[in-house]
Scaffold this active site. Structure first.
Site, PDB file in Angstrom:
ATOM      1  N   HIS A 298      43.137  19.988  72.202  1.00 41.43           N
ATOM      2  CA  HIS A 298      41.778  20.323  71.760  1.00 41.43           C
ATOM      3  C   HIS A 298      41.588  19.778  70.347  1.00 41.43           C
ATOM      4  O   HIS A 298      42.253  20.224  69.419  1.00 41.43           O
ATOM      5  CB  HIS A 298      41.547  21.836  71.798  1.00 41.43           C
ATOM      6  CG  HIS A 298      41.609  22.406  73.180  1.00 41.43           C
ATOM      7  ND1 HIS A 298      40.523  22.408  74.029  1.00 41.43           N
ATOM      8  CD2 HIS A 298      42.625  22.955  73.879  1.00 41.43           C
ATOM      9  CE1 HIS A 298      40.869  22.966  75.185  1.00 41.43           C
ATOM     10  NE2 HIS A 298      42.148  23.300  75.121  1.00 41.43           N
ATOM     11  N   LEU A 299      40.708  18.795  70.233  1.00 49.72           N
ATOM     12  CA  LEU A 299      40.483  18.189  68.913  1.00 49.72           C
ATOM     13  C   LEU A 299      39.221  18.732  68.230  1.00 49.72           C
ATOM     14  O   LEU A 299      38.963  18.421  67.070  1.00 49.72           O
ATOM     15  CB  LEU A 299      40.420  16.665  69.037  1.00 49.72           C
ATOM     16  CG  LEU A 299      41.731  16.009  69.483  1.00 49.72           C
ATOM     17  CD1 LEU A 299      41.571  14.497  69.603  1.00 49.72           C
ATOM     18  CD2 LEU A 299      42.873  16.326  68.530  1.00 49.72           C
TER      19      LEU A 299
ATOM     20  N   ASN B 230      35.858  20.704  75.998  1.00 50.61           N
ATOM     21  CA  ASN B 230      35.073  21.886  75.585  1.00 50.61           C
ATOM     22  C   ASN B 230      34.683  21.838  74.111  1.00 50.61           C
ATOM     23  O   ASN B 230      34.973  22.734  73.327  1.00 50.61           O
ATOM     24  CB  ASN B 230      35.826  23.183  75.898  1.00 50.61           C
ATOM     25  CG  ASN B 230      37.145  23.299  75.182  1.00 50.61           C
ATOM     26  OD1 ASN B 230      37.705  22.299  74.714  1.00 50.61           O
ATOM     27  ND2 ASN B 230      37.658  24.503  75.061  1.00 50.61           N
TER      28      ASN B 230
ATOM     29  N   ASP C 296      38.442  22.696  81.290  1.00 49.05           N
ATOM     30  CA  ASP C 296      39.456  23.539  80.650  1.00 49.05           C
ATOM     31  C   ASP C 296      38.861  24.530  79.654  1.00 49.05           C
ATOM     32  O   ASP C 296      37.994  24.191  78.854  1.00 49.05           O
ATOM     33  CB  ASP C 296      40.498  22.701  79.927  1.00 49.05           C
ATOM     34  CG  ASP C 296      41.541  23.584  79.271  1.00 49.05           C
ATOM     35  OD1 ASP C 296      42.252  24.276  80.007  1.00 49.05           O
ATOM     36  OD2 ASP C 296      41.604  23.615  78.030  1.00 49.05           O
TER      37      ASP C 296
ATOM     38  N   HIS D  83      41.844  24.430  85.173  1.00 53.65           N
ATOM     39  CA  HIS D  83      42.243  25.617  84.414  1.00 53.65           C
ATOM     40  C   HIS D  83      42.176  26.764  85.413  1.00 53.65           C
ATOM     41  O   HIS D  83      41.096  27.268  85.723  1.00 53.65           O
ATOM     42  CB  HIS D  83      41.275  25.816  83.241  1.00 53.65           C
ATOM     43  CG  HIS D  83      41.449  27.104  82.496  1.00 53.65           C
ATOM     44  ND1 HIS D  83      41.812  27.144  81.172  1.00 53.65           N
ATOM     45  CD2 HIS D  83      41.294  28.395  82.880  1.00 53.65           C
ATOM     46  CE1 HIS D  83      41.884  28.416  80.778  1.00 53.65           C
ATOM     47  NE2 HIS D  83      41.565  29.192  81.782  1.00 53.65           N
TER      48      HIS D  83
ATOM     49  N   HIS E  30      48.456  23.965  82.360  1.00 54.70           N
ATOM     50  CA  HIS E  30      49.266  25.076  81.822  1.00 54.70           C
ATOM     51  C   HIS E  30      49.684  26.153  82.823  1.00 54.70           C
ATOM     52  O   HIS E  30      49.262  27.303  82.722  1.00 54.70           O
ATOM     53  CB  HIS E  30      48.565  25.716  80.632  1.00 54.70           C
ATOM     54  CG  HIS E  30      47.063  25.896  80.747  1.00 54.70           C
ATOM     55  ND1 HIS E  30      46.460  26.536  81.796  1.00 54.70           N
ATOM     56  CD2 HIS E  30      46.062  25.530  79.923  1.00 54.70           C
ATOM     57  CE1 HIS E  30      45.151  26.550  81.610  1.00 54.70           C
ATOM     58  NE2 HIS E  30      44.886  25.941  80.488  1.00 54.70           N
TER      59      HIS E  30
ATOM     60  N   ASP F 141      48.399  21.933  74.935  1.00 53.19           N
ATOM     61  CA  ASP F 141      47.257  22.846  74.825  1.00 53.19           C
ATOM     62  C   ASP F 141      47.025  23.232  73.362  1.00 53.19           C
ATOM     63  O   ASP F 141      46.679  24.379  73.044  1.00 53.19           O
ATOM     64  CB  ASP F 141      47.422  24.097  75.687  1.00 53.19           C
ATOM     65  CG  ASP F 141      46.099  24.828  75.916  1.00 53.19           C
ATOM     66  OD1 ASP F 141      45.045  24.328  75.463  1.00 53.19           O
ATOM     67  OD2 ASP F 141      46.120  25.907  76.537  1.00 53.19           O
TER      68      ASP F 141
ATOM     69  N   HIS G  30      42.164  27.049  65.655  1.00 52.99           N
ATOM     70  CA  HIS G  30      41.102  28.019  65.363  1.00 52.99           C
ATOM     71  C   HIS G  30      41.104  28.325  63.871  1.00 52.99           C
ATOM     72  O   HIS G  30      42.170  28.404  63.261  1.00 52.99           O
ATOM     73  CB  HIS G  30      41.318  29.319  66.141  1.00 52.99           C
ATOM     74  CG  HIS G  30      41.106  29.176  67.612  1.00 52.99           C
ATOM     75  ND1 HIS G  30      39.864  28.972  68.156  1.00 52.99           N
ATOM     76  CD2 HIS G  30      41.979  29.179  68.648  1.00 52.99           C
ATOM     77  CE1 HIS G  30      39.981  28.878  69.476  1.00 52.99           C
ATOM     78  NE2 HIS G  30      41.248  28.984  69.805  1.00 52.99           N
TER      79      HIS G  30
END
Lengths: 316, 430
Positions: free
Chosen positions: B59-60, B91, B151, B178, B231, B304, B308
């Site tokens: 997740h970038l 996402n 995802d 997912h 995952h 994954d 945050h």
């Protein structure tokens, strides 16, 4: 004893018995001519309540005041919490005010643990109910009540048969009671429809039954838990009537109890759902007494955690 | 000087060789010492060389949450972790559900230059699970998307999942699911089990993952499509994938580093750093996942990596965001969980972290062996000794790692992307 009271599992047998014994002594003192003890004079106790709970808040407040502590009530309603202030910022504010103890009630499981572990607050943290996790002071007052009726107010609860009935899944009272009662040596049976028993319960130190009527005759203390009628909307049970038929305490079931058994409820009650008016107000019921005992037990908790002047000193 | 001589490097943890990297390719591999001129020589005594790592699941956060990560910062973290290619999950905000957004992410990756950034396209518009996104447009864009995933959310509608699986056959795409049955996991906070029963946190049951995987492998078999399971986290999921593979279903699966090492016992701290989706499971699950990775049932380790901001983790558990960062700890965690336990060799690690993920993502230029004429994607690692993991060298904009302070083996020394060093001496090589 640890610096905080977060979970009933924080207490050893010695700790638990010491709290109950101290509560007995404090109860005797405030029943006498001296209504108020100077033992926590100059100390500040904060009631940090993120969730409505008039009875627990008042109980802690009365306990702190009878020990002469200064009490600050901080409730979520009408405070900055409702404006989205974080737990951290509130905690830092209370710390800046110099709280010696923070009594916290929160709708999130673990909130009290986080306050204690974060280093945001220097004082003792007392968990007054966190989500569906624990409510250790309730378990202590319940044990105190059982001990008075079933063990002459002395020692542990070895061999006492306790039956806890109702929404165990969502109950912090049940979690704390199971842990504390196991420490005190009682035999605990949880009774509920299978949907209201937590997944993973096999490893709890207690028995499980789905049949209340079978367990009643083998019960010394019967604790009815509050059941929210809305639970039927998530298919935990088909209807409140079916729940009452299977797991409600009515007059007939009270009659099935042994002659010395007591009926308990942490409140607030849903009369007619988990308990009938007759059972709630009957001779076996110690529900009102639980409330009174709550103050004594919470005095003992504050007294022992904050290390006030000794009882001998105070009473002389 | 443009090339590099890797002197005395242990290829896949085995024989010591000299490797010459020049002109973007591996130009020589020799058991005898090489003595080229005009190249940088790196003394690789004790170091292991693996093909550059490929992450299927990153997740970038860009566009939309540049406060927690950008393509630049995330791909730099990837390089420091030994990765030469990452798949950027869809996402973002806006969601990567159009050719425009995937091309933007692709372009940002190229500009940053730390590794190849391959965007993942959303399966459904806005990740809402109701209408297929323009999958072909994304596949035929400059970003050449081959992996599609919602995802963070499950494609729960069975008919939509069936159509997506069928549709992407036209351009050799794959749906990365997912697997999370939404009704069984409403407001779920952690693994459902003994620990959740004690902590009073809403449970995320294993069956919510396993029921979706079961359905999806049957759908993939029925329509003859490729399915990738994101995952995997439970022992039961490993069993289902093993069974499906034995029937010849075209299914692949990944496991995260954290699910190979951590269990739900950590939730007892109520520290939201341990809150992740799918949740940390039991010890039995960790052991089954390791076994599944070792025997090849699980094809890939995928991070994954989920950055945050601090305020989304410094709060009540139930309010905290799900996810952990993991690019810079991945290889050390895999060494600790799989190599030091004797479950896998470095050659197998290279298969699960480079060869197979590249194949799943249809990256022809990646996952190639370290052999003459191959593109020079190489990671050098020092497997000796263990030390407490720190964020000292953290390139991510976020700090939500569950491994801080944990004793982990190994460290990445250097990463080469097409012969260019992105990392040297464990630091970014600008």
């Amino acid at each position: 004893m640890k610096r905080h009271l977060l979970s009933a599992s924080d207490l050893t047998l010695e700790d638990a018995v010491l709290i109950l014994d101290t509560a007995e002594e404090l109860a005797k003192l405030v029943d006498g001519p001296v209504k108020k003890l100077p033992t926590l004079r100059g100390r500040t106790v904060v009631n940090l309540f993120y969730e409505d709970s008039t009875r627990t808040r008042i109980s802690f407040e009365a306990a702190a005041k009878r020990l002469s502590a200064d009490v600050i009530n901080f409730t979520a309603k009408g405070s900055s919490v409702s404006k989205g202030e974080s737990l951290k910022d509130t905690a830092l504010t209370l710390q800046a005010m110099g709280a010696d103890a923070v009594i916290v009630r929160h709708s999130a499981s673990g909130a009290a643990h986080q306050l204690a572990a974060s280093g945001w607050i220097a004082g003792s943290v007392i968990n007054a109910g966190d989500g569906t996790h624990e409510h250790p002071s309730q378990a202590l007052l319940d044990a105190y009540t059982m001990r008075r009726h079933l063990r002459d107010g002395k020692g542990d609860l070895a061999g006492v048969r306790v039956t806890i009935v109702g929404d165990v899944l969502h109950s912090r009272v049940a979690r704390s009671n199971v842990l504390l009662l196991a420490t005190l040596g009682a035999d605990v049976t949880l009774v509920a429809p299978p949907t209201l028993i937590p997944y993973g319960v096999e490893q709890w130190p207690c028995q499980i039954s789905y049949d209340l009527d079978k367990v009643l005759p083998r019960t010394d203390a019967l604790m009815m838990l509050r059941v929210q009628g809305e639970r039927m909307n998530n298919a935990f049970f088909p209807s409140t009537r079916e729940y009452s038929r299977g797991y409600g305490l009515d007059d007939k079931r009270v009659a099935a109890l042994s002659s010395k058994a007591i009926v308990m409820h942490p409140g607030p009650m849903n009369r007619g759902l988990e308990i009938s008016a007759g059972a709630a107000d009957g001779l076996r019921s110690v529900i009102v007494e639980q409330v009174a005992n709550g103050v004594s037990v919470r005095m003992a908790i504050l007294y022992l955690l904050l290390g006030g002047a000794s009882i001998e000193e105070v009473s002389s | 000087m443009s090339g590099y001589l890797l002197r005395g490097v242990s290829l896949l943890g085995e024989a010591q060789v000299d490797v010459l990297i020049d002109g973007g390719i591996i130009s020589e591999v020799s058991k005898k010492p090489l003595a080229p001129t005009g190249v940088h020589t790196i003394d690789c005594d004790g170091l292991v060389a693996l093909p550059g790592l490929v992450d299927l699941h990153t997740h970038l956060r860009e566009p939309g949450r540049e406060d927690s990560e950008t393509v630049e910062s995330g791909s730099a973290a990837a390089a420091l972790g030994g990765f030469v290619a990452v798949h950027a999950m869809a996402n973002t905000n806006p969601v990567a559900d159009t050719a425009g957004v995937v091309e933007q992410v692709y372009r940002l990756g190229r500009e940053a230059g730390w590794c190849d950034v391959r965007p993942v396209g959303a399966v459904t518009v806005g990740l809402h699970g109701t209408q297929l996104a323009e999958l072909a447009a994304m596949a035929h864009s400059a970003a050449r998307v081959r992996i599609f995933s919602d995802d963070g959310k499950c494609v729960a509608d069975p008919i939509l999942m069936r159509r997506a699986l069928e549709y992407v056959k036209a351009f050799d795409g794959v749906i990365a699911q997912h697997a999370q049955e939404p009704r069984l996991t409403e407001d779920a906070q952690m693994n459902e089990g003994f620990v959740s029963s004690q902590l009073g946190l809403r449970g995320w049951p294993a069956v919510a993952e396993e029921s979706i995987i079961s359905r999806d492998v049957l759908l993939a078999e029925h329509v003859g499509s490729r399915l990738h399971v994101c995952h995997l986290s439970t022992a039961g999921s490993v069993e289902i994938v093993r069974w499906a593979k034995s029937r010849g279903v075209m299914v692949t699966a990944e496991v995260t580093p954290h699910h190979l090492l951590l269990t739900d016992e950590l939730a007892r701290s109520y520290d939201p750093r341990y809150k992740v989706n799918p949740p940390l499971r039991r010890d039995e699950d960790v052991m089954a996942l390791r076994q599944g990775l070792a025997d090849g049932t699980i094809d890939a380790v995928a991070t994954d990596h989920a950055p945050h901001p601090v305020e989304d983790k410094e709060c009540e558990w139930s309010s905290a965001a799900f996810g952990m960062i993991g690019l810079q700890s991945a290889l050390s965690v895999v060494q600790t969980a799989m190599i030091e336990t004797g479950l896998m060799t470095w050659s197998e690690v290279s298969d699960r972290m480079s060869t197979r993920p590249a194949r799943i993502g249809s990256l022809r230029d990646h996952g190639r062996p370290i052999a003459v004429g191959e593109p020079a994607h190489v990671v050098l690692l020092d497997p000796r000794g263990k030390s407490p993991f720190t964020l000292e060298n953290n390139a991510s904009l976020s700090t939500n790692s569950p491994f801080i302070g944990m004793e982990l083996y190994g460290r990445v020394e250097a990463t080469f992307l097409r012969g260019r060093a992105t990392v040297l001496d464990g630091k970014l090589a600008g």
